[in-house]
Design an enzyme around this catalytic site. Structure first.
Site, short mmCIF file in Angstrom:
data_model
loop_
_atom_site.label_atom_id
_atom_site.label_comp_id
_atom_site.label_asym_id
_atom_site.label_seq_id
_atom_site.Cartn_x
_atom_site.Cartn_y
_atom_site.Cartn_z
N LYS A 27 0.83 -1.20 0.00
CA LYS A 27 0.00 0.00 0.00
C LYS A 27 0.87 1.25 0.00
CE LYS A 27 -3.61 0.26 2.92
NZ LYS A 27 -5.01 0.64 2.61
N ARG A 97 -3.33 3.00 8.71
CA ARG A 97 -3.64 1.69 8.10
C ARG A 97 -2.38 0.82 8.02
NH1 ARG A 97 -6.18 5.34 4.48
NH2 ARG A 97 -8.46 5.19 4.51
N GLY A 106 -8.07 -7.29 5.28
CA GLY A 106 -8.90 -7.39 6.47
C GLY A 106 -8.25 -8.08 7.66
N MET A 108 -5.49 -7.16 9.34
CA MET A 108 -4.91 -6.29 10.37
C MET A 108 -5.83 -5.09 10.61
SD MET A 108 -0.87 -6.60 9.56
CE MET A 108 -1.09 -6.52 7.80
N ARG A 349 -3.41 -1.37 -6.17
CA ARG A 349 -2.50 -2.53 -6.11
C ARG A 349 -2.91 -3.48 -7.21
NH1 ARG A 349 -5.23 -4.45 -0.43
NH2 ARG A 349 -7.28 -4.88 -1.29
N HIS A 470 -15.35 -8.83 1.89
CA HIS A 470 -14.34 -9.72 2.44
C HIS A 470 -14.45 -11.12 1.86
CE1 HIS A 470 -12.97 -12.67 5.48
NE2 HIS A 470 -11.93 -11.84 5.56
N GLU A 802 17.76 -40.99 -3.15
CA GLU A 802 16.68 -40.93 -2.16
C GLU A 802 17.14 -41.40 -0.79
OE1 GLU A 802 13.44 -43.57 -3.31
OE2 GLU A 802 14.79 -44.89 -4.38
N SER A 821 17.93 -38.85 -10.34
CA SER A 821 16.62 -38.26 -10.14
C SER A 821 16.37 -38.24 -8.64
CB SER A 821 15.55 -39.09 -10.87
OG SER A 821 14.29 -38.53 -10.62
N ASN A 825 10.65 -37.79 -1.76
CA ASN A 825 9.76 -38.34 -0.73
C ASN A 825 10.58 -39.12 0.29
OD1 ASN A 825 7.82 -37.33 -2.39
ND2 ASN A 825 6.94 -39.31 -2.98
N CYS A 890 11.77 -36.42 -8.93
CA CYS A 890 10.53 -37.13 -9.20
C CYS A 890 9.73 -37.35 -7.93
CB CYS A 890 10.80 -38.44 -9.92
SG CYS A 890 11.83 -39.56 -8.95
N TYR A 910 15.35 -31.04 -14.98
CA TYR A 910 13.89 -31.11 -15.10
C TYR A 910 13.24 -31.43 -13.76
CZ TYR A 910 14.33 -36.21 -14.92
OH TYR A 910 14.61 -37.48 -14.51
#
Lengths: 979, 979
Positions: A27, A97, A106, A108, A349, A470, A802, A821, A825, A890, A910
């Site tokens: 702002k 503000r 909304g 703050m 904005r 809102h 991994e 790769s 996980n 992956c 990639y």
């Protein structure tokens, strides 16, 4: 931190600009920029975000010089406005503000009309000649300040706001409906009661000194950075607490000075669907909060053209709309106030928008030369693009619902898409209901307190409030289906009912809403695939018939132009691969071969293999001993040998067939095939009946099967006998898989004339020698099959990284691996010593804002300091041995934008993600490429020119402050450590 | 590799020396060194280990120049001996022997008498005037060569060696017992039959060309480096395959040329107990293999003094014994041959010895100035020191066995200590029997094929062979109890019995042996603690009464002088800590507090805590919500609150008491206390009855307990809710533990006047914030308790590094941690992604020499390239933030010598191991400090001086080639990567 804490803006002097969002907040930076560019902005100053950071880093204490800095800034304001804070001649009133780097609508606190007290209110009355106006302003100020700064509790669940009770009594006494119908005397009485309430609740007297009011307000805004809903919001949007908020202090202008005054908010285009239309709302004789809070339903901005005394303002606004887009290069969301016929800009904005609006606006504005193509990408929220794949109503079901008269009413279409779910009226109930299925949260109007419920809901419905309310703003941002301001709805919280035109729906019953049209229906309506899915996947819609597809495709092609990361997909089946290609995938990054093992009859062969595996291994062990009697052993173990090798022989053609399908779908593209990975027990049945059935099928007794299952039990299967450890102990399995791959590749090459490019990936490698042993098999089989077929297949061999040890010894492993790769996980599970399946008991606790051990779930978004560090080590090690090594990811992180950004920064080739995440990944990769491209240093912001003319855009074009971002491969550089 | 492949030694020219063990192997280097120092060594040459390495690295191909080099060396030999290989005047005969960097007795092949054929044997006959000798030599050569080089199978399980069958037939025909009673004609006949056998088995004719014989023999020795037993041996002793073996080719000298000839092996001191006595054996008219193979039981070397024709040789030998120790600075194990009254030295090396002999010899020789103190340490086998703690016979049980007449006979005391176990006659049966309990392997004589059985056995017993026989040498090295050459025993493999003096013991029955005295008993004899344990732990023996203790203590104090690593112990109980201190521990490196949880009643309190934990957590979660009604919640959850907090209150004084015991035992020393670590379910009962019992005790119903147990089930508990994750979710537990520690410390400080130094260790930290949160509790409680008691306690806080992420983010974690302790058990599991409990299905396969994915079990010996790399990163990260950070290791690797060496090299402050491993660790740490101290570069070996005089030691002292090793803190340097 810098020593300059306060930046002035407005006529006369403007010290900041749009490039300083980090310091001044969105702002503040844009107010300065507007002032700099000649828009009519009420003068003011911004207290920087650094002050906020300092405040929290130092036990809620300000920099020592701040008070003096503020005093100086107020003096400058007084000079430029010719008014005086607390002055008894021409008192200056202020608005305070918040304004963070990213908008948190909304979340703050805000204080308006600061500077009023019993003395200044009378001067205001005199000067404005409007006593009701003066005392209404005073009333609002006391109400806000008491709540926000002095901590008098405001709303609670049943709207028993004590201030509202006093107002309600006043309205009742006067016999009117609206606050603006109260008289000056009524308001004086209300103010007196307010002050008494404050004294009673807090023991303190309401402050009359405007400087005390200012200090209190600034403190309240900084404190609101850490209120519960702001914390929750930041968590959802991954905004770091360290950013802090700025505070904007600005001279008040009044939209409530009579019928030639007003206030409004508007978007330069439709933020719900992107249409090029002026899209805004205003209220006559009102202050801004009245629009945003959704208490009075505002008027469409176009109606201003016919509103007496404001006609010229509408013209000016139409010009502002055009100028804003030209100056700021994007769809703008702005606030304005008209004080006695003079238009003031309070804020602008980049407008939040739906994904649909995003692609439409990007397409239209880039084509019109209004938006830089780079900006179209860097401003994207890649995650949101998934909204385009969200379902819409099924046409038949929709028609039936209409026919059955289930359409209740129409509200404002505030968040596109269709949602059907159970109806709930509170955030808490919606959250609970969501456990059992999709829910629709309905509120008379929403407030920041409802955020939890909105997150949980599939759709949001309000009876009051406009498209800028809102509910609408937040829903759009979340990509939720939303219908706002459906005024005909009668929501009765106490009774738990929502009624309209004779229909009554109770909480817990089904309701359906269409956020693209605003329609609301009783009961369920089945949904159908989105327009994009219809074009790309089901092919039930021609591309040329879809405006949405045209825009989507434009943006995606733009993204492809910028991104340097390749995008692949995780696909185990041909149809998945075909879908992914439709979404733009350039290859398969992970085909999990074991997924093929479960289908149809083949699971029986797999089980046969496993039941006889241990005995077969025993046979081989004995046979390999020196002096072993081969014939005798073969005889002794004939059953196991027959079953084990027999099962493999049966699986070979099946796997080959599977690969053929995948290779054909991806012909000419790389397909990464991972060898058998899960522990064997995962393939075996568990129930007694199933075990019995299997035993009968295999012609062995029950105990044998049961014992095998028991024998395969592991205390930590995640760290057990799986991955390449299977292929090492049972090289026959790897040999079968290799043979299936090469036979399939050869068959497809012969059939379609295009050779697939298999990339053979060995899982769970921890030691270079494991990879060597497995690849010996692969290369041998490849040679055999290619020789037999007389056909060469271009293939690559590599491994998943991994296991931490693999990352740590990557330089060794790259001796044999042509690609890595990252299986993030498992790498996350091992690096963090944390089982994903078991983390549910503590990880949610770890994410709690007050605990804050992890910033986000490390299984969803890459842990860059831990797992990421290992990845960097692996990249360095791999490149050291093999400079051209191919590097990919992956794990599921391959579809997460912040993880994709990390992958880009460490120089992967990639990312691979699930088919439906491919568009997200394309956009994220492009964004990352642009963000990380070398940028010419931002020039120091030039001191503001003297701006004049109220609103009309100044001719002088603003100085370019940021050089256009060149598309360029990013130089390798260490990734900044996340704190 | 160097281009010099062949090194000459002997009279005339000697090109190598003792410092070149890596290149020339132990035997070759020491032969050269002996020649250089004037001992009478038959001339020869050594083919380097680099040739072996090259051979295996290049698909079993030699360097191209090797053949020519060998020819040249043979020519030089011919010149120096005046003989000619294959010559028809004065033929030179050769011995070809292996010789690795470390001695591998009997594991590789040897060829003697090379150069003989039908022509040269006749010349040998003529020159020696001894046809029987010549043909016996020829017979031996043909037998050896056929087996070793031509691959005719030799012994199998039942001694059906086809060559032995032919010999047996010959002895039978002649009606004699021993081979040396066969006539020349008998032998000619045997040789003819041997050659026929070779032709029949291999299709090849036995070679007559001595060069062909030489090439074949060299190849056979190199090949034997990869035979099964050599691989097994290397695996046991962790000798890298890359070292390779050298090959020594040497002119033959004959100990079988008549009664003034002979051969023997001897130690300069007793290698079984270290006594300063000449300890050796010889055979008259025999070749070396006869002594080592144990076929004929040799005579004690002292008897040579009275052996006609050899009296002067005994005198020379006594001088050699002294000279060897003086020259080589250690107990020597040497071989000699006497050819017609002339003593030749065939080999010398540092003698393998028992741990008892090691400390005795080190003590005596260092004190006498014969051994450098550094050598006493660097030559130690730290692992072996544990032998000193092995049991001996219980005195009462021993006396009873004597009384009962169970003593069968007495053999040679070849490996000290007492063993009692079931009796088995084959390696395979011993291995199988060992699964059920200790076994004693009894063999008529052992051969390298018995190695597996010897590894499995608690004790080894042979009927034939002396103290230098294969059984004795290998047993001593392994630290096994051994009685050798108990000639009175009648072992009948076929019948499965061992009998002696009327007693018959069957396989599977108990037998007891005392390797310190040579006694053999039928049945069991209970054992008692070793002498060292009696001095240090049970205190049943005064230190002054134990010679062993004196020597042990001398060596340990010497070690302490050199080592820079601190040694701590892992102890959970006061008595463990006290024992560890007796062994030399300097503190507790790991006290696992949860071990205290299982004793007595307290487990009930722990279970009570756990049963109500989840509900208590729920209460806290609700109570922390904004606007929660505290009183209402307290009421609602009163049962859970009462039980949870009540259980903690009950545990607090119990834990305090435990800590008091430990702190008192270790007063003044650091005690590292680890907070609760295992997952909660480990504390709960599993059987229905137990669950029922617990439910009744706690007054809750069965289902509640059963459900809690079910709810705590995890798919991968190793990676689940454990470690600090418990303390984070239940800070009350960490608070209780903190309070117990500080109260105990204060109580002990007040009681004994010496304050313990608690080092508080938070387990399983992955995120710096976890540690922060836990330490907030620790510091708060410390402050509270110290304030309340008015007593300051010096304490440290830190964390275990046992999760890869912790190592990777060590720089962050060191912000709060004052010390790191590497928990390498878990760190290995997570870094390798390998559960120790589940690795049994594949890890043994990984260790197989032909698979060779891991060189040794990574849970026993640190994986230096993977886990070690992480440790280095953590050390670097920790020091970067906190240069004086204390670094230790408390995983089981802390007691493993090679892991200790690694810890020394990466600069840890201490290692912590189990109490009984402390002496091992002290010695290993000292060895590592000396090994890694900067050493002046080894000087180039000077060309040999012309040596003369047969045996007597030359006066000129040998040039010092290695500078004494200074004790010095090792400079930090990157640890070399293990390949």
């Amino acid at each position: 931190m810098a020593t300059k804490h306060v930046y002035l803006f407005g006529k006369g002097i403007t010290e900041g600009g749009a490039s300083q969002k980090n310091l001044l907040g969105g702002k503040g930076a844009n107010l300065a920029e507007m002032a700099r560019r000649g828009f009519n902005v009420p003068p003011g100053f911004t207290i920087t975000t650094e002050v906020c950071t300092h405040y929290y880093a130092n036990g809620r204490k300000y920099p020592t010089t701040l008070k003096a800095d503020i005093r100086k800034a107020v003096a400058a304001l007084e000079k430029s406005t010719g008014k005086k804070l607390g002055g008894d001649k021409n008192p200056m009133l202020l608005a305070v503000r918040s304004g963070a780097r990213e908008s948190m609508p909304g979340m703050m606190d805000t204080i308006l009309n600061l500077g009023l007290n019993d003395v200044t209110v009378e001067i205001l009355k005199k000067k404005s000649g409007n006593g009701r106006f003066a005392y209404d302003s005073y009333r609002r100020f006391v109400q806000m300040y008491s709540g926000v700064v002095m901590g008098v509790e405001r709303a609670s669940e049943n709207d028993e706001d004590p201030f509202e009770i006093i107002l309600e009594e006043a309205r009742h006494a006067r016999g009117v409906e609206h606050d603006n119908q109260l008289t000056e005397e009524d308001l004086k009485d209300v103010i007196t009661k307010f002050k008494k309430l404050v004294k009673a609740k807090t023991g303190k007297t309401f402050p009359t000194d405007p400087y005390e009011q200012l200090d209190g307000s600034v403190g309240a805004v900084f404190n609101s950075w850490m209120n519960e809903r702001a914390i929750l919001y930041r968590k959802k949007y991954k905004i770091p607490a360290e950013w802090g908020t700025a505070v904007n202090v600005q001279a008040m202008v009044f939209g409530n000075m009579g019928d030639n005054s007003g206030t409004g908010v508007a978007f330069t285009r439709n933020p719900a669907n992107g249409t090029d239309e002026f899209y805004g709302e205003f209220l006559v004789n009102a202050q801004g909060e009245d629009v945003v809070a959704g208490i009075r339903t505002p008027l469409k901005v176009q109606l201003m053209a016919n509103t007496k005394g404001l006609e010229h303002c509408y013209k000016e606004l139409c010009q502002v709309r055009k100028d804003l887009e030209k100056e700021f290069g994007d769809l703008q969301d702005f606030e304005f106030t008209i004080e006695e016929g003079v238009l003031y800009m309070l804020q602008t904005r980049n407008g939040k928008r739906t994904a649909q609006a995003y692609v439409k606006v990007a397409h239209d504005m880039v084509k019109a030369g209004l938006m830089k193509p780079e900006h179209a990408i860097t401003s994207a929220d890649p995650e949101a693009i998934e909204q385009l794949l969200a379902p819409i109503f099924n046409q038949g079901a929709y028609a039936a619902a209409i026919k059955e008269g289930r359409r209740l009413t129409k509200g404002l279409p505030a968040g596109p898409g269709a949602a059907t779910g159970t109806l709930w009226f509170t955030a808490e109930k919606a959250e609970q209901g969501a456990v059992h299925g999709p829910v629709v949260l309905a509120r008379i109007e929403t407030s920041p307190e409802d955020l939890r419920g909105m997150i949980a809901a599939a759709g949001i419905l309000t009876a009051r409030g406009g498209v800028s309310s809102h509910a609408a703003v937040v829903a759009r941002q979340m990509g939720k289906v939303c219908v706002a301001g459906a005024a005909e709805l009668n929501i009765d919280y106490a009774a738990g009912t929502m009624s309209c035109g004779g229909h009554t729906i109770r909480e817990g019953e089904f309701v359906s809403i269409n956020g693209s049209t605003g329609e609301i229906f009783a009961g369920k309506i089945d949904t159908a695939p989105s327009e994009l899915i219809q074009v790309l996947i089901t092919k039930t819609l021609a591309p040329k018939d879809s405006e949405l597809f045209k825009c989507y495709d434009f943006v995606m092609k733009l993204a492809d132009k910028y991104r340097t990361l390749g995008i692949r997909t995780n696909a185990d089946q041909p149809d998945q691969a075909i879908n992914a290609v439709a979404f733009g995938a350039e290859g398969v990054g992970l085909c999990r071969t074991e997924h093929m093992f479960f289908e149809g009859d083949r699971i029986d062969h797999v089980r046969e293999l496993i039941i006889f595996a241990a005995e077969y291994a025993e046979y081989k062990d004995k046979a390999s001993a020196p002096g072993a009697d081969a014939d005798k052993l073969k005889n002794e173990y004939s059953v196991a040998i027959e079953h084990f090798t027999g099962a493999l022989a049966k699986l070979l053609p099946i796997q080959q067939k599977d690969f053929e399908g995948l290779f054909e779908a991806m012909a000419d593209k790389p397909v990464t095939v991972r060898y058998l990975d899960p522990p064997l027990h995962e393939f075996l049945p568990q129930s007694k009946d199933q075990i019995d059935g299997l035993a009968k099928k295999l012609g062995v007794n029950f105990d044998r099967v049961a014992n095998t299952i028991h024998g395969l039990h592991e205390s930590n299967p995640m760290l057990g006998h799986r991955g390449c450890r299977l292929g090492i102990v049972y090289p026959e399995i790897s040999e079968m898989q290799s043979r299936a791959i090469f036979r399939a590749a050869i068959a497809v090459a012969k059939k379609v004339g295009k050779a697939p490019k298999p990339e053979i990936m060995i899982p769970l490698v921890a030691f270079d020698r494991e990879l060597q042993l497995q690849l010996e098999i692969v290369h041998r089989v490849a040679k055999e099959e290619m020789k037999a077929a007389g056909k060469k297949i271009d293939y690559k061999v590599g491994t998943m990284i991994e296991i931490p040890r693999a990352a740590l010894t990557a330089a060794d492993i790259a001796q044999t691996a042509e690609f890595f790769s990252f299986g993030t996980n498992d790498l996350t599970q091992t690096t963090l010593g944390m089982s994903r399946d078991d983390s549910g008991t503590f990880l949610p606790f770890y994410e709690r804002p007050d605990v804050s051990i992890v910033k986000s779930n490390p299984f969803a978004s890459l842990d860059q300091s831990g797992v990421g560090r290992l990845m960097q080590l692996a990249v360095e090690g791999g490149r050291q041995t093999r400079p051209d090594i191919k590097l990919g990811i992956c794990g599921e992180h391959g579809g997460d934008p912040s993880s994709i950004d990390f992958c880009h920064r460490i120089g992967l080739s990639y990312v691979s993600c699930s088919p439906f995440r491919v568009p997200v990944a394309r956009l994220a990769a492009a964004k990352s490429a642009l963000k990380n491209a070398p940028v010419a240093e931002v020039k120091k912001v030039a001191p503001a020119k003297k701006a004049a003319k109220p609103v009309a855009k100044k001719a002088a074009p603003a100085k370019k402050v940021v050089k256009p971002v060149a598309k360029k491969v990013v130089a390798k550089k260490p990734v900044a450590k996340k704190k």
